[in-house]
Design a protein around this motif. Structure first.
Motif, PDB file in Angstrom:
ATOM      1  N   GLY A 267       0.681  -1.188  -0.030  1.00 59.86           N
ATOM      2  CA  GLY A 267       0.023  -0.072   0.036  1.00 59.86           C
ATOM      3  C   GLY A 267       0.851   1.394   0.122  1.00 59.86           C
ATOM      4  O   GLY A 267       1.932   1.184  -0.418  1.00 59.86           O
ATOM      5  N   THR A 268       0.483   2.192   0.551  1.00 59.46           N
ATOM      6  CA  THR A 268       1.062   3.628   0.679  1.00 59.46           C
ATOM      7  C   THR A 268       1.599   4.059   1.885  1.00 59.46           C
ATOM      8  O   THR A 268       2.289   4.899   1.815  1.00 59.46           O
ATOM      9  CB  THR A 268       0.199   4.889   0.351  1.00 59.46           C
ATOM     10  N   SER A 269       1.332   3.064   2.949  1.00 58.35           N
ATOM     11  CA  SER A 269       2.309   3.098   4.083  1.00 58.35           C
ATOM     12  C   SER A 269       2.120   1.951   5.128  1.00 58.35           C
ATOM     13  O   SER A 269       1.190   1.076   4.856  1.00 58.35           O
ATOM     14  CB  SER A 269       1.430   4.268   5.083  1.00 58.35           C
ATOM     15  N   GLN A 270       3.274   1.773   5.526  1.00 60.88           N
ATOM     16  CA  GLN A 270       3.275   0.408   6.396  1.00 60.88           C
ATOM     17  C   GLN A 270       4.133   0.577   7.700  1.00 60.88           C
ATOM     18  O   GLN A 270       5.105   1.329   7.787  1.00 60.88           O
ATOM     19  CB  GLN A 270       3.916  -0.740   5.489  1.00 60.88           C
ATOM     20  N   VAL A 271       3.682   0.040   8.767  1.00 68.91           N
ATOM     21  CA  VAL A 271       4.437   0.268  10.008  1.00 68.91           C
ATOM     22  C   VAL A 271       5.199  -1.112  10.278  1.00 68.91           C
ATOM     23  O   VAL A 271       4.763  -2.224  10.177  1.00 68.91           O
ATOM     24  CB  VAL A 271       3.306   0.430  11.164  1.00 68.91           C
ATOM     25  N   PHE A 272       6.395  -0.925  10.500  1.00 68.74           N
ATOM     26  CA  PHE A 272       7.459  -2.206  10.485  1.00 68.74           C
ATOM     27  C   PHE A 272       7.656  -2.092  12.176  1.00 68.74           C
ATOM     28  O   PHE A 272       8.464  -1.201  12.720  1.00 68.74           O
ATOM     29  CB  PHE A 272       8.675  -1.946   9.939  1.00 68.74           C
ATOM     30  N   ALA A 273       7.379  -2.981  12.908  1.00 66.22           N
ATOM     31  CA  ALA A 273       7.592  -3.063  14.232  1.00 66.22           C
ATOM     32  C   ALA A 273       8.891  -3.973  14.681  1.00 66.22           C
ATOM     33  O   ALA A 273       9.062  -5.089  14.199  1.00 66.22           O
ATOM     34  CB  ALA A 273       6.218  -3.853  15.156  1.00 66.22           C
ATOM     35  N   THR A 297       7.443   3.844  10.736  1.00 67.74           N
ATOM     36  CA  THR A 297       6.515   4.111   9.562  1.00 67.74           C
ATOM     37  C   THR A 297       7.008   4.403   8.338  1.00 67.74           C
ATOM     38  O   THR A 297       7.972   5.395   8.130  1.00 67.74           O
ATOM     39  CB  THR A 297       5.376   5.110  10.157  1.00 67.74           C
ATOM     40  N   VAL A 298       7.053   3.525   7.297  1.00 69.80           N
ATOM     41  CA  VAL A 298       7.444   3.703   5.840  1.00 69.80           C
ATOM     42  C   VAL A 298       6.382   4.143   4.923  1.00 69.80           C
ATOM     43  O   VAL A 298       5.512   3.400   4.905  1.00 69.80           O
ATOM     44  CB  VAL A 298       8.314   2.617   5.543  1.00 69.80           C
ATOM     45  N   ASN A 299       6.562   5.325   4.038  1.00 75.42           N
ATOM     46  CA  ASN A 299       5.462   5.398   3.413  1.00 75.42           C
ATOM     47  C   ASN A 299       5.885   5.693   1.987  1.00 75.42           C
ATOM     48  O   ASN A 299       7.354   5.743   1.754  1.00 75.42           O
ATOM     49  CB  ASN A 299       5.221   7.189   3.480  1.00 75.42           C
ATOM     50  N   THR A 300       5.110   5.719   0.970  1.00 79.95           N
ATOM     51  CA  THR A 300       5.410   5.783  -0.280  1.00 79.95           C
ATOM     52  C   THR A 300       6.067   7.012  -0.711  1.00 79.95           C
ATOM     53  O   THR A 300       5.433   8.247  -0.162  1.00 79.95           O
ATOM     54  CB  THR A 300       4.035   5.352  -1.430  1.00 79.95           C
ATOM     55  N   PRO A 301       6.923   6.937  -1.709  1.00 81.75           N
ATOM     56  CA  PRO A 301       7.434   8.371  -1.883  1.00 81.75           C
ATOM     57  C   PRO A 301       6.472   9.201  -2.892  1.00 81.75           C
ATOM     58  O   PRO A 301       6.927  10.257  -3.521  1.00 81.75           O
ATOM     59  CB  PRO A 301       8.979   7.925  -2.633  1.00 81.75           C
ATOM     60  N   ILE A 302       5.489   8.397  -3.614  1.00 81.68           N
ATOM     61  CA  ILE A 302       4.720   8.919  -4.615  1.00 81.68           C
ATOM     62  C   ILE A 302       3.645   9.891  -4.029  1.00 81.68           C
ATOM     63  O   ILE A 302       2.784   9.514  -3.124  1.00 81.68           O
ATOM     64  CB  ILE A 302       4.132   8.009  -5.494  1.00 81.68           C
TER      65      ILE A 302
END
Length: 427
Positions: A267-273, A297-302
């Motif tokens: 997706g456009t954002s994902q949380v890495f625990a 939290t890692v987001n898309t660059p777009i």
């Protein structure tokens, strides 16, 4: 009858020859995991050497033999048992020197021991007990007759109670962009003012999808009296950061640094625990660190935005539409394989500078920015209703964007809603 009584008394005296055994720990008080020297000293007051001396000490349950053992053996014992990690010292075939009448003959055996359980641990060599592989005691022979210590000997090793180490972890920036490097910092803290904390190993296993950036420059820096930095392993492309060895000094810290990245997300954002379990900070003192964790939290660059220069227009008149595809990454270019803005159902049409009866001030155009930018190919059919504006083979450089401009109009009164669908940009 008198002669027989005298002979009996003489034999009894020989069986009670004087020998003593003592033992001690030096240092008598240690921090968990430190080494103390355990020393057994045997004295002989008789005028002949004692032979076939044997000693067993089954150490208290919390005390074990250290490595290296550091054995010193002046009695000539055969060391039948004294292995590192075990708790029994079993000595046989020793010889205790004769006394002089004024000074006892003496010899000793010593070995390094350790313990991690706080409290007082009492070692005992009982009196009048024949030693065996698992039975504490001491015996020797004087002129072939068994002799023993007639009083028990005890020695106490005290182990201090220490505070558990703690850990903390941060990411910078706290919210990341796919593909960009993120500075990972792990801080391990020793809260004890009077003791160092030797590290055995510490490993941070990164969440699935997160890897170490390589080639990178991992670093470790420890503080506090008695610190040792140890060795940090953070191999590019791997999914872990490991500290081996090293010592956190008194009231000090060890700070571990490495760059990590996430190559893709759902997706456009994902949380890495990232969770580190209780006891993750391995140490020689057997202290248990509490669990600690940190999310990234890692987001898309777009990013995609759309605006109209004039929101209300007379029928048939042009309004400038601006589509901007932005690249939030400061490290990587954004390759735009395809992008589509479908105008179906909007009753909007695209104008050019040759459109009639109303011409646009400019034709549809695309401009991409950032290092290595490529404008790509823009398709924007003019003078037809409900067409699709598409872009292919474009590139927005790091921190750049691709901006599409086109003049649109409609001859149908009312609001014309144009929504760009999710995943409109394919990279």
């Amino acid at each position: 009858m008198l002669a027989l009584a005298a002979a009996a008394a003489l034999l009894s005296g020989a069986a009670e020859a004087s020998t003593t055994i003592n033992h001690q720990f030096t240092a008598a008080t240690i921090n968990p995991g430190d080494v103390s020297v355990y020393k057994i000293t045997i004295a002989n007051s008789s005028l002949v050497p004692l032979t076939a001396a044997a000693v067993t000490e089954v150490l208290p349950a919390a005390v074990t033999i250290a490595s290296p053992t550091g054995i010193t053996n002046t009695c000539g014992f055969t060391v039948s048992a004294a292995a590192p990690g075990t708790g029994t010292v079993y000595l046989t075939a020793g010889t205790i020197p004769a006394g002089t009448g004024a000074v006892d003959g003496q010899c000793f055996f010593q070995i390094n021991v350790t313990a991690t359980t706080p409290g007082n641990h009492v070692a005992v060599i009982p009196a009048n007990t024949t030693p065996g592989p698992g039975t504490s005691g001491y015996t020797a022979k004087e002129s072939g007759v068994d002799v023993f210590n007639t009083t028990p000997a005890s020695a106490t090793l005290s182990v201090n109670a220490l505070l558990n180490p703690t850990g903390n972890k941060t990411f910078a920036p706290a919210t990341a962009i796919v593909g960009d490097p993120v500075a990972l910092t792990i801080t391990l803290t020793n809260p004890n003012a009077g003791a160092t904390l030797p590290i055995t190993t510490f490993t941070d296993t990164l969440p699935a999808g997160m890897t170490v950036v390589g080639p990178g420059s991992p670093a470790v820096a420890c503080t506090g009296t008695g610190f040792v930095n140890g060795a940090l392993t953070a191999t590019g492309g791997s999914g872990s950061v490991t500290l081996t060895g090293g010592t956190i000094g008194q009231s000090g810290t060890c700070t571990l640094k490495a760059n990590v990245t996430v190559a893709s997300i759902a997706g456009t954002s994902q949380v890495f625990a990232n969770v580190l379990a209780s006891g993750a900070i391995g140490n020689t003192r057997s202290l248990t660190s509490p669990a600690f964790n940190r999310n990234l939290t890692v987001n898309t660059p777009i990013g995609v935005t759309k605006t109209f220069g004039t929101l209300n227009i007379p029928g048939g008149q042009p309004s400038l539409m601006t589509l901007r595809i932005s690249n939030a990454s400061v490290a990587n270019a954004l390759d735009i394989t395809t992008f589509a803005d479908n105008l179906t159902g909007t009753t909007l049409k695209i104008l050019s500078t040759t459109s009639s009866p109303v011409a646009a001030p400019a034709n549809p155009a695309v401009v991409c920015t950032g290092t290595g930018a490529v404008n790509g190919t823009l398709t924007a059919p003019v003078d037809l209703l409900d067409q699709t504006i598409s872009l292919a083979g474009a590139r927005a450089g790091p921190g750049g964007n691709c901006t599409i401009t086109a003049y649109l109009t409609s001859n149908t009164d009312g609001a014309h809603v144009n929504t760009i669908s999710a995943n409109a940009v394919v990279n």
